[in-house]
Write an enzyme that holds these catalytic residues in place. Structure first.
Site, short mmCIF file in Angstrom:
data_model
loop_
_atom_site.label_atom_id
_atom_site.label_comp_id
_atom_site.label_asym_id
_atom_site.label_seq_id
_atom_site.Cartn_x
_atom_site.Cartn_y
_atom_site.Cartn_z
N VAL A 248 56.64 28.74 16.86
CA VAL A 248 56.18 28.57 18.24
C VAL A 248 55.15 27.45 18.30
O VAL A 248 54.14 27.49 17.60
CB VAL A 248 55.55 29.86 18.79
CG1 VAL A 248 55.04 29.64 20.21
CG2 VAL A 248 56.53 31.02 18.74
N GLY B 226 54.90 24.40 17.26
CA GLY B 226 54.69 23.45 16.16
C GLY B 226 53.33 23.54 15.52
O GLY B 226 52.99 24.54 14.89
N LYS C 269 60.57 31.24 22.40
CA LYS C 269 59.17 31.28 21.96
C LYS C 269 58.39 32.31 22.74
O LYS C 269 57.54 33.02 22.19
CB LYS C 269 58.55 29.90 22.14
CG LYS C 269 59.17 28.83 21.23
CD LYS C 269 58.78 27.42 21.71
CE LYS C 269 59.36 26.34 20.81
NZ LYS C 269 59.27 25.00 21.44
N GLY D 194 57.90 17.94 15.92
CA GLY D 194 57.76 16.75 15.11
C GLY D 194 57.58 17.11 13.65
O GLY D 194 57.14 18.21 13.31
#
Lengths: 439, 439
Positions: free
Chosen positions: B137, B139, B210, B307
């Protein structure tokens, strides 16, 4: 693992002032949740204070009362001692004695950790017990755990923080209600956001205490108050708040901690930050910290930096953490980070730092003034980014506002000294640092 | 406690795609820091992938390679298995088998946890090992640890989150560069912020996954994707972005989780939030979560939600956490919160929710139109807060924009149905919910 005989975890709270009362309230209101989350009941057994006459908005009858903390330390049932008396003398002695009695300790005392941290952390390590201090920095914001655990995969490069709610409240009111510093401070005192003697807050000392703790954790050194350069907000003028806004900035009391190539910057001072940065949006008594790590990049943590319940939330989170360790049969799961200063970490002097600057000159209204000022800046290699010259008169002089590109602080100081010696200059020049690159 | 023979903690990474590569980079770059923070070396021993031909920007020669994860599970030296293959079938089987082999697991797989969570968590509990899922959740934002540990003293009342970077990037570009949804999405795909098939992101499914995980943790129930009401951003028009701004709002894809008196709201939909709220300042692919607890009040956590390196930061934080438990001789220090739905937690249907609303009617430009629309709203007890009627023509009709005070969703639906049946109305009315009280 062991959960030995499933005994409840027993807590003693020393100092039943505002935060202490909040801690008792949290245990009253959320005890079932806390038990579910720990796996065992967590119970306050003792409360300790020197004044039992004061009215408090909680029922104290269920706890054992004492005015001598030594009585608590003698009780073998007590697992965790919560220190909330403040100050650095008695509080420090209590914590050291608690360690000797093999009690875990939770504290909210930033001054103590910033001033007697070496002693406290060494004793903690020797005793093999744990020390929780989440509440010592930024109240309800879980920044200590974030640095010690959540960002443990990162080399922390920079932390920028608004970590004094009083100063931030004053600056917010100066801008939003167009008040002078003095009137905004009066407002803060009326609202309970500033103490009768606001010195620690408005002079930046409180923020510097917190910065010393954060930098110690984040960079793995051991920094104290004397390592932190401090300027408070008392000299911020309403005029500068307005000029800053014209330039796309807001003035905040920023704690700045940087570590690059083993060189550390630790400073607390009024700072112009871009209006559209997340930190610029932090209003009133809220706090926020931007943390930049080499893997995670830019993160930010926001919440109430003080107050009864937010601070109690942090204190009880530490109690829950230690209780979970007790239940799991572990202790000191998260190693005390290196608290002696590493050989290779050096704190830069202010002369060595590089910053952009906001300069407000108070000059006579005469042709050639701008060229003389910019000439001196140029002679020190300082280049100008923008200039505002507006008709706002201030005691016979005209304010000229400039922002510069990055310059070495020692050069800026020398240039301003030369400029202030000019006959065209009235009051001493106002110099405020700018941080542009916050996210 | 035991630090048995000081053996390094051994890790296997399964799935060497973007995130897996990032995890190897973090271990390469920060290994000394991680060792200092854990108290023992933490070493990646195995890497597993089905494709070893692809170029990766890390040196893989130092690791043992396999394409069969079963080989890893047979290695008694491996303490922690990192699952980064994605999908719900093979990844789920791997995790279940790892638990059987008494390996701790760290995963970034939100779909798996949202869809097969019951099975996974039960198996984890049975095996007596730990499961880290911080990276699943938001990142790099340490929101899972914040809820499970830092805010453990609180009853969590509400969470508002921007937890899909793709949708947020698209909405940001629509506003800032005045692009249509389609053009903004194209831009996101060019920049690598959206996948070739962006359905999961722009339709809100990813955010709903999430939200199900966060709500399970925060409220102590067990919620799955089907419990979450979902509307994506595909129908957000540039026109609405502009009107919202006129009204002092910004449109964000918000995940909203509330728990009050054992009644739970779980929803993901475009939402108007005040321009000056912290969440409104979250731009591009950043994520942020506001969490409100009954002690701490309002907190916010901000960072990159996706990312390579931010996600790797979260994965490695979980590895460090479990490694610290191993070193301390503890395991499962933080109890798995109740993962079966509590009897007394009920998910509200959307008809039952109460919200403020933004309505954009497409009406003929004729006197009396406003009175007919407001008459119908009034007949359902819905009161209007503000009205904008501007000359912007849209396919022959004039947009009329209203914001309402709080109303029951079922009444709003009925009112809009009646209004859309009027002969003065062109296209179906656009309805977007408003959340005002974010901090």
């Amino acid at each position: 693992m062991c959960q030995c005989a499933k005994k409840p975890v027993k807590v003693a709270v020393v100092g039943i002032g505002t935060i202490g009362t909040g801690v008792l309230k949290v245990f009253e209101e959320n005890s079932a949740l806390i038990e579910a989350r720990v796996g065992l009941p967590v119970e306050v057994k003792w409360i300790c204070d020197v004044d039992w006459k004061r009215e408090r908005p909680v029922d104290l009858s269920r706890y054992r009362k004492t005015s001598d903390y030594r009585e608590i330390l003698k009780d073998p049932e007590v697992d965790i001692v919560v220190e909330l008396i403040g100050g650095t003398k008695v509080a420090g002695d209590l914590i050291l004695e608690a360690f000797k009695a093999k009690k875990h300790v939770v504290t909210a005392n930033k001054a103590l950790l910033a001033e007697r941290g070496d002693e406290i952390f060494a004793a903690c390590e020797e005793a093999g017990v744990d020390l929780g201090f989440e509440a010592s920095v930024a109240g309800g914001i879980p920044i200590i755990k974030a640095i010690k655990e959540s960002l443990a995969a990162n080399r922390i490069e920079r932390i920028y923080g608004i970590i004094n709610g009083t100063a931030n409240y004053v600056l917010t009111k100066m801008e939003e209600e167009r008040l002078s510093f003095e009137d905004a401070l009066k407002r803060a005192q009326e609202k309970g956001y500033a103490e009768a003697d606001p010195t620690l807050d408005v002079e930046g000392i409180d923020a510097a205490h917190k910065a010393a703790i954060l930098a110690s954790l984040a960079f793995g050194g051991r920094f104290s108050l004397s390592d932190v350069y401090v300027e408070g907000v008392t000299k911020v003028k309403h005029l500068d708040v307005l000029f800053a806004k014209d330039l796309g900035y807001r003035i905040k009391l920023l704690a700045i901690m940087k570590c690059l190539n083993s060189e550390v910057e630790l400073r607390v001072h009024p700072t112009l930050i871009p209006l559209d940065s997340s930190l610029a949006g932090v209003r009133r008594a809220f706090n926020a910290l931007s943390v930049v790590g080499n893997a995670v990049g830019h993160t930010m943590f926001y919440g109430m930096g003080a107050g009864m319940m937010p601070t109690a939330s942090a204190v009880v989170a530490d109690v829950v953490d230690i209780a979970r360790d007790i239940v799991a049969g572990a202790s000191k799961r998260v190693p005390v980070l290196s608290f002696r200063r590493q050989q290779n970490l050096r704190v830069k002097s202010m002369d060595e730092i590089v910053s952009k600057y906001y300069l407000r000159f108070s000059a006579v209204d005469r042709p050639g003034v701008l060229s003389r000022i910019s000439g001196i800046l140029g002679s020190y290699g300082i280049s100008i980014e923008s200039v505002i010259q507006k008709g706002r008169k201030e005691s016979g002089y005209v304010p000229i506002v400039m922002t510069t590109h990055e310059a070495l602080e020692s050069k800026m100081k020398a240039a301003v000294k030369d400029i202030d010696a000019l006959d065209i200059i009235g009051n001493p020049t106002t110099v405020i640092r700018i941080e542009n690159n916050l996210d």
